[in-house]
Enzyme design. Structure first.
Site, short mmCIF file in Angstrom:
data_model
loop_
_atom_site.label_atom_id
_atom_site.label_comp_id
_atom_site.label_asym_id
_atom_site.label_seq_id
_atom_site.Cartn_x
_atom_site.Cartn_y
_atom_site.Cartn_z
N ASP A 160 0.85 -1.19 0.00
CA ASP A 160 0.00 0.00 0.00
C ASP A 160 0.89 1.24 0.00
O ASP A 160 2.04 1.17 -0.46
CB ASP A 160 -0.94 -0.03 1.22
CG ASP A 160 -2.29 0.58 0.93
OD1 ASP A 160 -2.35 1.81 0.77
OD2 ASP A 160 -3.29 -0.16 0.87
N HIS A 213 -3.80 6.05 3.54
CA HIS A 213 -4.51 4.88 3.02
C HIS A 213 -3.92 3.60 3.60
O HIS A 213 -4.63 2.73 4.11
CB HIS A 213 -4.44 4.86 1.49
CG HIS A 213 -5.29 3.83 0.84
ND1 HIS A 213 -4.88 2.52 0.65
CD2 HIS A 213 -6.54 3.89 0.31
CE1 HIS A 213 -5.83 1.84 0.03
NE2 HIS A 213 -6.85 2.66 -0.18
N SER A 425 -11.26 -1.08 -0.54
CA SER A 425 -9.95 -1.06 0.14
C SER A 425 -10.09 -1.43 1.60
O SER A 425 -9.16 -1.97 2.21
CB SER A 425 -9.33 0.34 0.05
OG SER A 425 -8.63 0.54 -1.13
#
Length: 498
Positions: A160, A213, A425
């Site tokens: 990620d 994220h 996600s």
């Protein structure tokens, strides 16, 4: 199938979906609001009753005054000396502010039928682990050694934007970080050596343009459980696992993510090096991938990504993919291409909405990518909560600053360290953490056995397209085989009650 003739720029699969819900409130008499001698008083909501019972009389209060007609409610507010804020004409309700003594006074006015408190509201959100029964598995099931089923003995890899290893979500009991390896992929072209760089585990690699994220995703897979303000429970599916973070930075390209997958393939057995014990740094058994091309695409069996994940499956590692945030109606496939791989142990995850309360009879998220109804190979494998998920964040990181609601973490300095974000996600790492729990339940399981346990025991929530027989299970083009059920899957693999 059409092969990709060039590298496609990938995007993080995280869609922030704004959902605002008010708590429903039914008219009710409070415990002490209507004794026999005060039968002429209008009833009040429970929270207003509690306020009036303890207030001295001059405390400020904002209320909604219901009347037989709007004029009656407005007259009562005026006669009590309160200030009208606004009115809802069609339902004869007036919002007003004043003191608790004035509220008590207007309750006896002609035409007032009900008075309710201006209760605080909040976004409905959850960690997602209630709906999947992941937290129930941790609290009620044990592995063969009698340890709670929390992912102990397993490392999860997250490819990620990186991770903040010092976030409280990754703090071990002794205060150290559970991030045992912190890596950065530099394979963006121009070099054929040194693609993956080892960084100190204390370095925050999640600070680039889409920073946050990776930290949020990692917290969903493996975050430490806490109870925050408002009894909000946070924590990942596998808080007993160790974490290997591989940062691709903000500019996600296939080369960088494939280099990360290749590193896992070459190092999964000993991710911290041969000289580090498995108890300190366990083997990687599952890798999370919450990224992919916008709009889905055709599955390419000749791609490097597919070759890598098939090699990982052959060596005992499960690969988990977010299915995408492009919605759809089943007329075409919008599913993330590598997640369509039929290889046992490669899983694609659709987003499920648990309504922020952990219900197991929620809905398929509108944004969750659908497969082609006529091509079952494009359907997602399973669903997990991905809508309004509370997980690790930092308020200064861009992704986190777009979240729906900040929560303070467990420490005095942990201000705004959790936030609510939506997307597949967020659904994928729910399953990634569950896979770690399942490998703890049966360390010898193959990736195919893990996938079978999840699909065979998935909870058949009713929303969306009907389930149809497919490869020994029942599945649908929008939600796969159903909602992941950790207790049922772990029990199937041999976990027992503690």
């Amino acid at each position: 199938m059409r092969s990709r003739g060039r590298l496609r720029r990938s995007s993080l699969i995280a869609a922030t979906v704004t959902a605002f819900a008010l708590t429903g409130m039914a008219p009710a008499y409070g415990a002490g609001s209507a004794p026999a001698q005060l039968t002429s008083l209008a009833p009040v909501s429970d929270t207003l009753d509690a306020l009036l019972a303890t207030a001295s009389g001059d405390e400020p209060a904002t209320v909604l005054v219901h009347g037989t007609r709007l004029a009656a409610a407005e007259r009562a507010v005026s006669q009590a000396g309160m200030t009208q804020l606004t009115s809802f004409r069609k339902i004869a309700v007036v919002a007003a502010t004043g003191t608790t003594e004035q509220v008590n006074a207007l309750r006896s006015a002609d035409g007032v039928t009900y008075v309710e408190n201006n209760d605080p509201i909040r976004f409905f959100a959850s960690a997602g682990t209630t709906a999947t029964r992941s937290v129930q598995a941790r609290e009620s099931l044990v592995d063969g050694s009698g340890r709670p089923l929390d992912g102990t003995g397993v490392s999860v890899a997250v490819i990620d934007t990186g991770v903040d290893p010092n976030h409280p979500a990754f703090r071990a009991d002794d205060g150290s970080t559970r991030v045992v390896a912190n890596l950065k992929s530099l394979c963006t072209g121009g070099t054929d050596t040194g693609c993956i760089v080892n960084l100190p585990t204390v370095v925050d690699t999640d600070t680039l343009s889409v920073g946050g994220h990776g930290t949020h995703v990692t917290g969903i897979a493996a975050g430490t459980p806490y109870t925050l303000s408002g009894d909000t429970r946070v924590g990942g599916s596998a808080p007993g696992s160790k974490i290997v973070s591989i940062s691709t930075g903000a500019a996600l390209l296939i080369l960088g993510s494939d280099a990360a997958l290749n590193w896992v393939l070459e190092n999964h057995a000993a991710p911290c090096g041969e000289g580090v014990s498995a108890s300190e740094c366990p083997p990687i058994k599952v890798v999370n991938n919450s990224y992919g091309p916008s709009g889905g695409g055709e599955f390419d069996p000749n791609s490097a990504t597919v070759k890598l994940q098939r090699a990982l499956a052959a060596e005992g590692v499960v690969t988990v993919w977010a299915n995408g945030n492009d919605g759809g109606d089943g007329s075409e496939s919008l599913s993330n291409p590598p997640g369509q791989d039929p290889t046992p142990g490669v899983l694609s995850v659709a987003s499920y909405n648990d309504q922020g309360i952990g219900t197991r009879d929620g809905t398929v998220s509108d944004f969750s990518s659908r497969g082609d109804a006529a091509d079952r190979g494009t359907w997602p494998d399973i669903s997990a909560p991905g809508e309004n998920i509370v997980s690790a964040c930092r308020p200064y990181l861009p992704i986190c600053s777009t979240g729906l609601e900040f929560f303070n973490g467990p420490g005095a300095l942990d201000v705004g360290t959790y936030n609510v974000i939506s997307g597949t996600s967020m659904a994928a790492p729910q399953v990634t953490g569950i896979v770690a729990q399942l490998f703890q339940a049966k360390p010898s399981a193959t990736p195919g056995e893990i996938e079978d346990a999840l699909k065979a025991t998935a909870y058949k929530y009713a929303d969306g397209a009907p389930y149809q027989p497919y490869e020994g299970y029942t599945s649908s083009f929008d939600k796969g085989t159903g909602l992941a059920d950790t207790v049922a899957a772990a029990t199937r693999l041999g976990a027992s009650t503690g």
